[in-house]
Scaffold this motif. Structure first.
Motif, PDB file in Angstrom:
ATOM      1  N   GLY A  63       0.909  -1.386  -0.140  1.00  0.00           N
ATOM      2  CA  GLY A  63      -0.083  -0.052   0.012  1.00  0.00           C
ATOM      3  C   GLY A  63       0.857   1.313   0.177  1.00  0.00           C
ATOM      4  N   GLY A  64       2.029   1.008   0.277  1.00  0.00           N
ATOM      5  CA  GLY A  64       3.171   2.335   0.311  1.00  0.00           C
ATOM      6  C   GLY A  64       3.179   3.063   1.642  1.00  0.00           C
ATOM      7  N   PHE A  65       2.373   2.702   2.522  1.00  0.00           N
ATOM      8  CA  PHE A  65       2.487   3.395   3.985  1.00  0.00           C
ATOM      9  C   PHE A  65       3.506   2.538   4.603  1.00  0.00           C
ATOM     10  CE2 PHE A  65      -1.646   4.987   2.611  1.00  0.00           C
ATOM     11  CZ  PHE A  65      -1.686   6.126   3.087  1.00  0.00           C
ATOM     12  N   ARG A  66       4.096   3.560   5.547  1.00  0.00           N
ATOM     13  CA  ARG A  66       5.136   2.733   6.582  1.00  0.00           C
ATOM     14  C   ARG A  66       4.448   3.280   7.933  1.00  0.00           C
ATOM     15  NH1 ARG A  66      10.849   2.095   3.971  1.00  0.00           N
ATOM     16  NH2 ARG A  66      10.207   1.965   1.738  1.00  0.00           N
ATOM     17  N   TYR A  67       5.038   2.332   8.948  1.00  0.00           N
ATOM     18  CA  TYR A  67       4.497   2.840  10.241  1.00  0.00           C
ATOM     19  C   TYR A  67       5.559   3.074  11.336  1.00  0.00           C
ATOM     20  CZ  TYR A  67       0.732  -0.133   8.098  1.00  0.00           C
ATOM     21  OH  TYR A  67      -0.110  -0.258   7.136  1.00  0.00           O
ATOM     22  N   TYR A  68       5.281   4.192  11.938  1.00  0.00           N
ATOM     23  CA  TYR A  68       6.331   4.620  12.943  1.00  0.00           C
ATOM     24  C   TYR A  68       5.739   4.822  14.328  1.00  0.00           C
ATOM     25  CZ  TYR A  68       8.719   6.277   8.428  1.00  0.00           C
ATOM     26  OH  TYR A  68       9.157   6.574   7.346  1.00  0.00           O
ATOM     27  N   SER A  69       6.560   4.274  15.416  1.00  0.00           N
ATOM     28  CA  SER A  69       5.982   4.272  16.532  1.00  0.00           C
ATOM     29  C   SER A  69       6.795   5.213  17.412  1.00  0.00           C
ATOM     30  CB  SER A  69       6.120   2.875  17.141  1.00  0.00           C
ATOM     31  OG  SER A  69       5.416   2.057  16.747  1.00  0.00           O
ATOM     32  N   VAL A  70       6.250   6.187  18.282  1.00  0.00           N
ATOM     33  CA  VAL A  70       6.966   7.163  19.102  1.00  0.00           C
ATOM     34  C   VAL A  70       6.850   6.504  20.706  1.00  0.00           C
ATOM     35  CG1 VAL A  70       6.681   9.133  17.826  1.00  0.00           C
ATOM     36  CG2 VAL A  70       5.125   8.722  19.513  1.00  0.00           C
ATOM     37  N   THR A  71       5.739   5.540  20.772  1.00  0.00           N
ATOM     38  CA  THR A  71       5.485   4.839  21.963  1.00  0.00           C
ATOM     39  C   THR A  71       5.184   3.444  21.692  1.00  0.00           C
ATOM     40  OG1 THR A  71       3.279   5.231  22.142  1.00  0.00           O
ATOM     41  CG2 THR A  71       4.761   6.857  23.277  1.00  0.00           C
ATOM     42  N   SER A  72       5.267   2.554  22.656  1.00  0.00           N
ATOM     43  CA  SER A  72       5.027   1.225  22.339  1.00  0.00           C
ATOM     44  C   SER A  72       3.643   0.538  21.982  1.00  0.00           C
ATOM     45  CB  SER A  72       5.601   0.478  23.772  1.00  0.00           C
ATOM     46  OG  SER A  72       4.701   0.450  24.689  1.00  0.00           O
ATOM     47  N   SER A  73       2.726   1.228  22.388  1.00  0.00           N
ATOM     48  CA  SER A  73       1.482   0.847  22.007  1.00  0.00           C
ATOM     49  C   SER A  73       0.256   1.870  22.006  1.00  0.00           C
ATOM     50  CB  SER A  73       1.009  -0.285  22.958  1.00  0.00           C
ATOM     51  OG  SER A  73       0.961  -0.098  24.324  1.00  0.00           O
ATOM     52  N   VAL A  74      -0.871   1.364  21.659  1.00  0.00           N
ATOM     53  CA  VAL A  74      -1.861   2.554  21.311  1.00  0.00           C
ATOM     54  C   VAL A  74      -3.307   2.006  21.705  1.00  0.00           C
ATOM     55  CG1 VAL A  74      -2.903   4.339  19.863  1.00  0.00           C
ATOM     56  CG2 VAL A  74      -0.698   3.484  19.358  1.00  0.00           C
ATOM     57  N   PRO A  75      -4.101   2.358  22.441  1.00  0.00           N
ATOM     58  CA  PRO A  75      -5.274   1.885  22.971  1.00  0.00           C
ATOM     59  C   PRO A  75      -6.106   2.054  21.674  1.00  0.00           C
ATOM     60  CG  PRO A  75      -5.086   4.171  23.892  1.00  0.00           C
ATOM     61  CD  PRO A  75      -3.642   3.853  23.298  1.00  0.00           C
ATOM     62  N   HIS A  76      -7.209   1.149  21.656  1.00  0.00           N
ATOM     63  CA  HIS A  76      -8.083   1.135  20.620  1.00  0.00           C
ATOM     64  C   HIS A  76      -9.343   1.850  21.027  1.00  0.00           C
ATOM     65  CE1 HIS A  76      -6.533  -1.713  17.708  1.00  0.00           C
ATOM     66  NE2 HIS A  76      -5.804  -2.033  18.466  1.00  0.00           N
ATOM     67  N   LYS A  77      -9.800   2.797  20.313  1.00  0.00           N
ATOM     68  CA  LYS A  77     -11.070   3.412  20.473  1.00  0.00           C
ATOM     69  C   LYS A  77     -12.267   3.113  19.590  1.00  0.00           C
ATOM     70  CE  LYS A  77      -9.411   6.147  23.889  1.00  0.00           C
ATOM     71  NZ  LYS A  77     -10.074   6.193  25.199  1.00  0.00           N
TER      72      LYS A  77
END
Length: 242
Positions: A63-77
């Motif tokens: 898809g061309g997108f890449r994924y970057y993290s500034v913290t280790s996890s993200v809550p789902h909403k």
């Protein structure tokens, strides 16, 4: 940068076997059918949410997108738990549920997405509420000069001048590529600033605060330009996206 903040949960480090598997998936994604590319992209996005190393941000995908993290996890909403607040220098602070945002007039933009690190995803559709619509509904104070954005990870932030925020190509986005905005891409709601580098389009948007001055965001505090026009900032000469 499609940066990925998180909450105080900590993911499990990625092992060597998983890393090698992800590298294989990333390489395969360059040559598979579009439906398979979308599945690969979702898989990498899910893995990145539990990847404190940030290595998934280095992987290509179809898809061309890449994924970057500034913290280790993200809550789902979801529709039950999500809230977007609008406050600061306004006459009528507001608290929007997801259904309320969906009920407002929607705008659709189809533009290239450009990351300041160099990758570009052509002709990406985004749909959502124009930010100016929410600002007008709140009644912006004459003292206002800027808008600050915060995310439900507790780490990421961004800012625009008030004039920039009122542009018709700045959205509070609810959909991307003709489907609801997924968690890996900042859903259920993210900011989308079409003419600027993608780090300005804050994921997992939870707060819009009208302020009396521009306050540098997460990446500006680390050296990126506050005004992030594609091709006219950060020392880059990419083709404009708007």
């Amino acid at each position: 940068m499609d940066a990925t903040p998180g909450d105080d949960e900590r993911g499990t480090p990625v092992g060597r076997r998983i890393l090698l598997g992800m590298l294989g998936l990333g390489a395969a994604g360059m040559a598979v059918a579009p439906w398979a590319q979308r599945g690969l992209e979702n898989t990498l996005g899910a893995v990145s949410g539990k990847d404190p190393t940030g290595v998934t941000g280095l992987l290509p995908n179809g898809g061309g997108f890449r994924y970057y993290s500034v913290t280790s996890s993200v809550p789902h909403k979801d529709a039950t738990s999500y809230r977007l607040t609008v406050g600061g220098l306004v006459d009528k602070p507001a608290d929007y549920r997801l259904a309320e945002l969906r009920a407002l007039p929607q705008a659709r933009l189809v533009r290239d997405v450009q990351c300041v690190t160099g990758w570009r995803v052509p002709r990406t559709p985004f749909e959502g509420v124009r930010l100016s619509t929410l600002l007008d509904a709140a009644g912006v104070s004459p003292r206002a000069r800027a808008v600050r954005f915060t995310c439900f990870d507790g780490a990421y932030s961004e800012s625009l001048t008030l004039d920039q925020a009122r542009r018709p190509d700045v959205l509070v986005a609810l959909r991307m590529r003709d489907e609801p905005l997924g968690h890996a891409h900042g859903g259920p709601v993210r900011l989308y600033v079409a003419p600027m580098y993608f780090y300005k389009s804050a994921k997992w948007l939870s707060g819009i605060t009208v302020t009396d001055e521009v306050r540098p965001g997460y990446w500006e505090d680390r050296g990126y330009d506050v005004d992030a026009w594609v091709g006219r900032s950060n020392g880059r000469d990419d083709d404009p996206t708007a």
